[in-house]
Each structure stands twice: as C-alpha cells, then as structure tokens.
Enzyme design. Structure first.
Site, PDB file in Angstrom:
ATOM      1  N   ASN A 151       2.029  21.787  10.254  1.00 39.20           N
ATOM      2  CA  ASN A 151       2.084  21.452   8.828  1.00 39.20           C
ATOM      3  C   ASN A 151       0.668  21.269   8.290  1.00 39.20           C
ATOM      4  O   ASN A 151      -0.306  21.393   9.022  1.00 39.20           O
ATOM      5  CB  ASN A 151       2.956  20.211   8.609  1.00 39.20           C
ATOM      6  CG  ASN A 151       2.432  19.022   9.387  1.00 39.20           C
ATOM      7  OD1 ASN A 151       1.311  18.567   9.174  1.00 39.20           O
ATOM      8  ND2 ASN A 151       3.231  18.529  10.343  1.00 39.20           N
ATOM      9  N   ASP A 159       9.285  17.785  12.811  1.00 38.15           N
ATOM     10  CA  ASP A 159      10.636  17.322  13.141  1.00 38.15           C
ATOM     11  C   ASP A 159      11.330  18.210  14.167  1.00 38.15           C
ATOM     12  O   ASP A 159      12.261  17.786  14.829  1.00 38.15           O
ATOM     13  CB  ASP A 159      11.483  17.261  11.861  1.00 38.15           C
ATOM     14  CG  ASP A 159      11.012  16.135  10.950  1.00 38.15           C
ATOM     15  OD1 ASP A 159      10.656  15.070  11.481  1.00 38.15           O
ATOM     16  OD2 ASP A 159      10.974  16.342   9.723  1.00 38.15           O
ATOM     17  N   LYS A 187       3.214  36.410  25.049  1.00 38.43           N
ATOM     18  CA  LYS A 187       3.240  36.669  23.606  1.00 38.43           C
ATOM     19  C   LYS A 187       4.478  37.483  23.246  1.00 38.43           C
ATOM     20  O   LYS A 187       4.763  38.507  23.885  1.00 38.43           O
ATOM     21  CB  LYS A 187       1.972  37.425  23.200  1.00 38.43           C
ATOM     22  CG  LYS A 187       1.869  37.611  21.712  1.00 38.43           C
ATOM     23  CD  LYS A 187       0.656  38.440  21.319  1.00 38.43           C
ATOM     24  CE  LYS A 187       0.698  38.675  19.824  1.00 38.43           C
ATOM     25  NZ  LYS A 187      -0.143  39.786  19.419  1.00 38.43           N
ATOM     26  N   PHE A 222       4.666   5.804   7.451  1.00 37.67           N
ATOM     27  CA  PHE A 222       4.235   6.555   6.277  1.00 37.67           C
ATOM     28  C   PHE A 222       5.388   7.439   5.832  1.00 37.67           C
ATOM     29  O   PHE A 222       6.264   7.772   6.636  1.00 37.67           O
ATOM     30  CB  PHE A 222       3.018   7.434   6.607  1.00 37.67           C
ATOM     31  CG  PHE A 222       1.709   6.740   6.326  1.00 37.67           C
ATOM     32  CD1 PHE A 222       1.294   5.680   7.105  1.00 37.67           C
ATOM     33  CD2 PHE A 222       0.918   7.145   5.256  1.00 37.67           C
ATOM     34  CE1 PHE A 222       0.098   5.029   6.836  1.00 37.67           C
ATOM     35  CE2 PHE A 222      -0.278   6.504   4.981  1.00 37.67           C
ATOM     36  CZ  PHE A 222      -0.684   5.445   5.764  1.00 37.67           C
ATOM     37  N   LYS A 267      13.790   5.153   4.535  1.00 37.20           N
ATOM     38  CA  LYS A 267      13.034   5.312   5.795  1.00 37.20           C
ATOM     39  C   LYS A 267      12.603   3.967   6.345  1.00 37.20           C
ATOM     40  O   LYS A 267      12.655   3.726   7.551  1.00 37.20           O
ATOM     41  CB  LYS A 267      11.794   6.192   5.570  1.00 37.20           C
ATOM     42  CG  LYS A 267      12.101   7.673   5.589  1.00 37.20           C
ATOM     43  CD  LYS A 267      10.873   8.542   5.386  1.00 37.20           C
ATOM     44  CE  LYS A 267      11.325   9.951   5.008  1.00 37.20           C
ATOM     45  NZ  LYS A 267      10.256  10.829   4.612  1.00 37.20           N
ATOM     46  N   LYS A 322      14.050   3.052   9.990  1.00 35.40           N
ATOM     47  CA  LYS A 322      13.102   3.046  11.116  1.00 35.40           C
ATOM     48  C   LYS A 322      12.587   1.645  11.409  1.00 35.40           C
ATOM     49  O   LYS A 322      11.672   1.470  12.224  1.00 35.40           O
ATOM     50  CB  LYS A 322      11.948   4.017  10.838  1.00 35.40           C
ATOM     51  CG  LYS A 322      12.448   5.457  10.546  1.00 35.40           C
ATOM     52  CD  LYS A 322      11.360   6.492  10.644  1.00 35.40           C
ATOM     53  CE  LYS A 322      11.826   7.851  10.139  1.00 35.40           C
ATOM     54  NZ  LYS A 322      10.978   8.958  10.573  1.00 35.40           N
TER      55      LYS A 322
HETATM   56  N1  CTP Z   1       7.767  10.268  12.242  1.00 34.24           N
HETATM   57  C1  CTP Z   1       7.769  10.149  13.611  1.00 34.24           C
HETATM   58  N2  CTP Z   1       8.385  11.100  14.390  1.00 34.24           N
HETATM   59  C2  CTP Z   1       8.988  12.147  13.805  1.00 34.24           C
HETATM   60  C3  CTP Z   1       8.981  12.295  12.404  1.00 34.24           C
HETATM   61  C4  CTP Z   1       8.365  11.335  11.660  1.00 34.24           C
HETATM   62  O1  CTP Z   1       7.208   9.178  14.130  1.00 34.24           O
HETATM   63  N3  CTP Z   1       9.567  13.053  14.589  1.00 34.24           N
HETATM   64  C5  CTP Z   1       7.143   9.212  11.435  1.00 34.24           C
HETATM   65  C6  CTP Z   1       5.907   9.650  10.657  1.00 34.24           C
HETATM   66  O2  CTP Z   1       4.735   9.462  11.429  1.00 34.24           O
HETATM   67  C7  CTP Z   1       5.960   8.749   9.442  1.00 34.24           C
HETATM   68  C8  CTP Z   1       7.433   8.505   9.231  1.00 34.24           C
HETATM   69  O3  CTP Z   1       8.066   8.805  10.467  1.00 34.24           O
HETATM   70  O4  CTP Z   1       5.375   7.489   9.704  1.00 34.24           O
HETATM   71  C9  CTP Z   1       8.071   9.343   8.142  1.00 34.24           C
HETATM   72  O5  CTP Z   1       7.753  10.707   8.340  1.00 34.24           O
HETATM   73  P1  CTP Z   1       8.206  11.811   7.278  1.00 34.24           P
HETATM   74  O6  CTP Z   1       7.756  13.138   7.772  1.00 34.24           O
HETATM   75  O7  CTP Z   1       7.831  11.374   5.887  1.00 34.24           O
HETATM   76  O8  CTP Z   1       9.764  11.699   7.294  1.00 34.24           O
HETATM   77  P2  CTP Z   1      10.866  12.093   8.326  1.00 34.24           P
HETATM   78  O9  CTP Z   1      11.319  10.842   9.006  1.00 34.24           O
HETATM   79  O10 CTP Z   1      10.426  13.202   9.196  1.00 34.24           O
HETATM   80  O11 CTP Z   1      12.026  12.529   7.368  1.00 34.24           O
HETATM   81  P3  CTP Z   1      12.116  13.820   6.397  1.00 34.24           P
HETATM   82  O12 CTP Z   1      11.334  14.918   7.074  1.00 34.24           O
HETATM   83  O13 CTP Z   1      13.565  14.067   6.344  1.00 34.24           O
HETATM   84  O14 CTP Z   1      11.524  13.384   5.073  1.00 34.24           O
END
Ligand code: CTP
Length: 401
Positions: free
Chosen positions: A208, A277, A287, A323, A337, A341
């Site tokens: 990302n 995710d 490859k 975050f 969230k 969490k």
């Molecule tokens: N986070 C994490 N592990 C993951 C995904 C997210 O620890 N696999 C943590 C990030 O570091 C951040 C928080 O969860 O502190 C929220 O991450 P974000 O990407 O905003 O949200 P998601 O929980 O992934 O949800 P969505 O993608 O559905 O918005």
C-alpha cells in the site's frame, strides 16, 4: 522546537571543527539564536568569520576582551543560554571541565551555566579509549552532563576506529532531546510503521501507499521524551530515527512476530503501520509467466492476522494506541475499530482529505479515547502531531499512575 532557543555552540580545537559549521547552519535553520565560542586552538582550524557570518552574531574568543565583555560578557552568555553544545569536544576540554579548570572563555562559560550542556567528543581512537578520558567523561556524566558518543570510521589522523564526530543532523537531534522534558523517562515504547509487503512471487508483491512518516515521527518524539523505543517497520525509504532501535520486517506475519516479541515489557504500543489485510495464499517459488494469450493467472488471497486486534484481546498493562486510515464515515468507523480492537486510544485520519494521508508531511487527525471523548486537531506537520500524541500518552500514563 528550537525556535527562539538561545544556544551557545562551543568549538574546541580538533579537525572536526569544520563540522561545527554545518551544525551551526542546521541550528539557525531550525530557528535557534546561536552564539559561538571558539577556543584558541579551534581558530587554527576554522576562522571565526565563518561562524560569525552564518550565526549573524559576533563570535566570542577571549575571556578578557573589553569590547566583548561590554557587549555580552561570559557570565551573560552562560546565564542566557537555553543549551550549551560543544562540538567537537576535545579530550583536553572534557578533561579540563572534569578537573574544574576554567581558564578560557569556553571552559568558564561551561562552568558558569545552569543550562544543560551537551558534549560531542571527537578525537583519535587511542585517546578516546584512554581510561583517563573515559574516567573524565564518566565523572561528567554522573554529574548530569550529556554526551553523544563518537562514531566508528576512518579518522583524520589515519587510524580506523571510534572517534569521529557524528553527523551534524545527529547532533541536532540530540540538542532537541536535551531541550525536551523527559516525560517518558524509564518507559518502553513500541511503535509500528510503514506498509507491509505480501509476496506473490520472487519479483512481485501486494502493498500500500504508506510512507512510514507518521510512525517514524512518533518513534522519534518518544525517544526525545526519554523513552526506550523500538520501531518495528515495514519496508520504507526513511532512515532510522536517532536513538531508536529499528526492527525491519516485510510481511504482516513477520510484523506480528516482531511485535509480539517486543511488547513483553512495553508501557505504550502504537500501531501506526498500514498492515495489509490479505496475502497471497501461496507464494510462487518462481516468477509467474504471463504466457501467450492464456487466462489471467488468479491470485488467491487469505486473511492476514490482525495484530492490533490480537494485542487488544490479550491486552496487558500497557497503553494500546491504534490508527485508522479512512476515506469515509471517519467517526463511525473509528469508534467501531476502537471498540472491536480494545484500544485505549485510536488516531483516525481521512486519507483522502487534502494535507492528510500517506506520502505528505502533514496530517489532520481526530483522537478517540475509550471513554467516548474525541479531540479533532487541525492540520499539522507530522512532527507536531507526534509531539501532541506523546503529550497525550504521557498524560494518560501519569493519570494511570
Ligand atoms: N492493523 C493490524 N493488523 C492488520 C490490519 C490492521 O494491526 N492486519 C492495525 C493497524 O496498524 C491500525 C489499525 O489496525 O492500527 C486499523 O487499521 P486499518 O487499516 O485502518 O483498518 P482495518 O482494521 O484493516 O480495517 P479496514 O481495512 O476494514 O478499514
């Protein structure tokens, strides 16, 4: 942070005196008012005119100079300073202060000040290792003087070893630390930052846009406030902040392991990383070829562990800060969230808004706390956001005892 601060920059007589010029430039650029004092030997290496031109202030060289005394005076320099930084500090200078000798303007000012004093020693490696020097430095450290250790490298005297003056930027970071209240002294802080990379095959990956800037700024600010900081970072282009232990990882699975290894004795855990995710179910060992007119190769994805949720679930006695990167319904998503969490605080930003997001140096965040309150901050530099967050964390830890 250095804006308007009055800093006395002491230059003693070593070849690294030329790096003092660059340090002066950085201090001035950061908004400090700098008064330079040079020893007699320092003037053999660089002329006072160079420092005078760049500081915009007269350079002080003599203890008993009638004109200089009338203008500012050595006691006045010592009294009015917010910080004294001596770069380079020779073995001779450190030895004199440890022995209570004040026989020129620089040593007299150091002895007369109540401001913090930072020594950045630079010398030949054998002098550095000499127990007499080490004892002198220890004496001053025990008395509350600050030291920034020299680095290893090729020395001007031809030897290889420890003794080089660190980069001026590193000395500047240390100056900022000396001027920062140590609100997190004795605390262990773990910060995650950057993206993760999920490999598809040896040449391709999913990732990302995270630059890591926000997490790195938080790690740097926590160090400035006296914390012992570990930064678990996904791949990004930033250098490790001064004083911070960097644990470099690539995938979400590797980040999870590193975070769980580090959180054992943490007081604060900040999850600023943009963790992917999903990851490919299988990483191809070779490859993947596109073939000729064949069907588009499918990449089957599986869910990555949610590290923050896992920390929240088994939460011990630390402040857990999540975050949230959102593009819509910020408040609703952030609160969901925070609760799901089990965070103490959740820092949310709308990454689609102007001045926010991944690659820019500014951010506009809203901080949600588990008691239902929230604070919306204006768009600020990421350094400033980090400073405010550290203030908030220190306040919460203080309130919790
Ligand atoms: N986070 C994490 N592990 C993951 C995904 C997210 O620890 N696999 C943590 C990030 O570091 C951040 C928080 O969860 O502190 C929220 O991450 P974000 O990407 O905003 O949200 P998601 O929980 O992934 O949800 P969505 O993608 O559905 O918005």
């Amino acid at each position: 942070m250095l804006q308007g601060k009055r800093i006395v920059l002491g230059i003693s007589g070593g070849i690294a005196a030329y790096k003092g010029v660059e340090l002066l430039r950085l201090l001035v650029k950061a908004g400090a008012e700098v008064h330079v004092i040079m020893t007699r030997n320092a003037q053999e290496f660089v002329t006072p005119l160079t420092f005078q031109t760049l500081s915009g202030n007269p350079v002080h060289t003599d203890l008993f100079n009638l004109y200089q005394e009338q203008e500012i005076g050595h006691i006045s320099l010592a009294d009015r300073a917010d910080l004294l930084v001596i770069a380079p500090a020779t073995a001779n200078l450190v030895g004199k202060i440890a022995g209570g000798i004040a026989d020129d303007l620089l040593t007299t000012t150091i002895m007369a000040t109540k401001a913090p004093v930072l020594f950045a020693p630079a010398m030949n490696v054998n002098m550095w290792e000499n127990p007499i020097y080490q004892r002198n430095q220890q004496t001053l450290t025990d008395l509350g003087y600050h030291f920034l250790a020299p680095v290893r490298g090729e020395l001007a005297c031809g030897w290889e070893g420890e003794g080089k003056l660190p980069d001026p930027q590193r000395i500047l970071d240390e100056c900022r630390r000396c001027l920062t209240p140590q609100r997190l002294a004795g605390r262990k802080v773990v910060v995650t930052a950057g993206p993760t990379r999920e490999e598809i095959d040896p040449v391709r990956y999913l990732s990302n846009h995270s630059s890591g800037k926000m997490g790195y700024a938080i790690a740097a600010a926590a160090w400035r406030h006296g914390a012992d900081v570990t930064l678990v970072s996904g791949p990004c282009a930033l250098a490790a902040p001064a004083g911070v232990r960097l644990v470099a990882v690539d995938s979400a699975v590797a980040m999870r392991k590193a975070v769980l290894d580090e959180t054992g004795s943490a007081d604060i855990v900040v999850k600023a990383a943009a963790v992917a995710d999903y990851r490919p179910k299988q990483r191809a060992s070779q490859k993947m070829k596109k073939g000729n007119d064949g069907p588009t190769p499918p990449v089957e994805l599986v869910r990555n562990p949610d590290i923050l949720a896992e920390l929240g679930e088994g939460k011990r006695d630390y402040l857990l800060v999540g975050f949230a990167a959102e593009t819509n319904d910020l408040e609703e998503n952030a609160r969901a969230k925070l609760q799901a969490k089990n965070c103490d605080l959740l820092v949310a930003n709308d990454v689609s808004a102007e001045g926010c997001g991944f690659e820019v140096d500014t951010n506009q965040v809203t901080v949600f706390s588990k008691d239902g309150r929230n604070e919306k901050w204006p768009c600020l530099g990421k350094d400033e956001v980090a400073e405010r967050l550290i203030d908030l964390f220190a306040g919460q830890l203080g309130a919790a005892g």
